[in-house]
Design an enzyme around this catalytic site. Sequence first.
Site, mmCIF file in Angstrom:
data_model
loop_
_atom_site.group_PDB
_atom_site.id
_atom_site.type_symbol
_atom_site.label_atom_id
_atom_site.label_comp_id
_atom_site.label_asym_id
_atom_site.label_seq_id
_atom_site.Cartn_x
_atom_site.Cartn_y
_atom_site.Cartn_z
ATOM 1 C CG HIS A 33 8.957 3.726 75.200
ATOM 2 N ND1 HIS A 33 10.230 3.729 75.735
ATOM 3 C CD2 HIS A 33 8.255 4.676 75.860
ATOM 4 C CE1 HIS A 33 10.295 4.658 76.678
ATOM 5 N NE2 HIS A 33 9.121 5.234 76.783
ATOM 6 C CG HIS A 57 3.844 5.616 75.422
ATOM 7 N ND1 HIS A 57 4.515 5.710 74.233
ATOM 8 C CD2 HIS A 57 4.211 6.719 76.128
ATOM 9 C CE1 HIS A 57 5.242 6.811 74.204
ATOM 10 N NE2 HIS A 57 5.081 7.441 75.356
ATOM 11 C CD GLU A 82 16.388 32.800 71.473
ATOM 12 O OE1 GLU A 82 16.744 33.980 71.610
ATOM 13 O OE2 GLU A 82 15.188 32.450 71.434
ATOM 14 C CG HIS A 98 17.333 40.685 78.836
ATOM 15 N ND1 HIS A 98 16.064 40.551 79.333
ATOM 16 C CD2 HIS A 98 17.207 40.703 77.478
ATOM 17 C CE1 HIS A 98 15.197 40.513 78.322
ATOM 18 N NE2 HIS A 98 15.872 40.586 77.198
#
Length: 683
Positions: free
Chosen positions: A38, A272, A420, A482
């Site tokens: 890059h 890029h 988190e 969960h």
Amino acid sequence: MGSREVGPALTATAAEQLCINAVRALAMDAVQQADSGHPGTAMALAPLAWVLWQRHLRVDPADPAWPDRDRFVLSCGHACMLMYATLYLSGFDLSLDELKQFRQWGSRTPGHVEHVTPGVEVTTGPLGQGVGNAVGLAIAEAQLAALFNRPGHTIVDHYTYFLASDGDLMEGISHEACSLAGHLRLGKLIGFYDDNRITIDGSTDLTFSDDTGRRFEAYGWHVQHVPDGNDLDAIDHAIRHAQAAADRPSLIILRTHIAYGSPNKQDTAEAHGAPLGAAEVKLTKENLGWPSLEPFAVPEQALTEWRRARQRGALLHADWQTRWAGYRAAHPELAAELERRLAGRLPDGWDSALPAFGAADAQATRAASGKVLNAIAPRIPELVGGSADLTGSNLTQIKGSEDFAAGVVTGRNFHFGVREHAMSAVLNGLAYHGGFIPFGGTFLIFSDYMRPAIRLAALAHIKVIYVFTHDSIGLGEDGPTHQPIEQLAALRAIPNTTVIRPSDPGETVEAWRAAIRHQGGPVALVLTRQKVGVIDRTRHAAAMGLHRGGYVLADASGGPPQVILLATGSEVEIALGAFELLSKEGIRARVVSLPCLEYFARQPQGYRDEVLPPSSTSRIAIEAAVPQSWYRWVGEKGVIIGIDRFGASAPYQRIYKEFGLTVERVAEQAKSLIQAAQLPTAV
């Protein structure tokens, strides 16, 4: 250096431009030679690198580990040639040959920055992670400064800088981390946003119309705009103003042009993630007035100017060493403690007050973990951490300590909020800084949110402790959204990651002991929500066996075992129940507790053979999770009693029964295996 000589009669502006273009030329050449990389961002940000390294960044190239150095984090790790070129030119232990080996096997110039390169503070790559790391580094500086500096003796006083791209700020982790940093008012955190308005797919107009300045102002940051990323004085003034804004973190938004100077690739997505091409490199060098078309040529004048960073860094370092000597004389105990912490040495007697649990102490292993944490925390002041808004569930609070907050930076309890992603990256930053053993808690199911940062901690071999509670279908009524099923196997699959799932309060004590001692990567403590009994260690083996990863917990007498039952966590209780049933029927069984598969795999083959004899003995693995972790250990004739579907919402006892994780099923399966093993083999 093989380049065309440039005479000494350079004006300051011309000399600076030569130095800036040296970065651009090296970035183009390295990417072109590797045929991968890059180049564009490094070319755009070369002026920032020059101003920061020459006028502001307090680093010593001769000693990259100087404790009070400024930290610089390249969050947009794909722009690594900016870093490598700057480190080489500044005189760090990174040779020009290493730049020529960019992205090649065995080089210290990998395709995204890694902690193994001298002068690189953190391993980044996944966008946004470095932003979170920088927040952790700034927290570390703030706390150590508050704990150890004394009037007339300032020995912890450094800035944390980070460089972020559009991609970093699109990733959700940057929102979490920067929101937290603003809330904590981390005044010595300074970020640069490379506003080049280009991503891999094209213009940022495709996907990104945020007003980044207002976004950060809303977080409570000090924000400045530099309209021209080539304006050295404007960059310099912005950095000075950011340093003066001591009551909040700062963001400097630089408007830059990707692949600056390239006649055909500037401001295009093509610059890029791909080489410019040999023809375009030649045109760009000519356009920039670069004195040589030879690859990797650096004029002596440019190298001389850049290498002034060594003299500047040596003077800054020497000044700090003088202050450090005065501090040691005035405060010898504090100096010794700071040295101990930075060296990563544990204090003597840190584990002298670990709790012991008896038969009447049945409890969830998360509850036992909280007790152990509070037994060792007073003796290990560098142990800091908290939870992602689950303190009361994870039981991660250090009692008697304040909460880390704006104005209360000595607090050891961290409230990360429902973040988190950011929590895990911040923990990495604390670990990278040195002087801390960071821990963070959440439900095991949400380790999925943390996985990129866990992986990077493992890649960099840094010490972070995760407290993952609610470890299975045993959490019951919260239901399948969960209840972790695949998370244990997913964590175990990450190299250098150690997963410990203790079976009872006794093993939980040893799990914490192991985690504190552990070196070479992160440790995940995986803990129950539901109560488990305390194993009678007068009848069964001692919990110290955890340190070998697996051990024979219970063994029948009268001959070798006919069946071996392997289990972790709360399922060890099921294995012991089946052991008792089988013993009553005269069947010789062995129970092996395997709380840490990674530790067990590293044991000598002889020990592993003692625990799991390499014979035709039938083996059954029992774990309330997907079975992938267990095929290696049960063998071709073994059976895994696990879970291959999502959970359910009900009391946990009912779920275990419905999923077949019961004493009776394990015993019946054992008898079936033994019977099958005794059948004659057809010829």
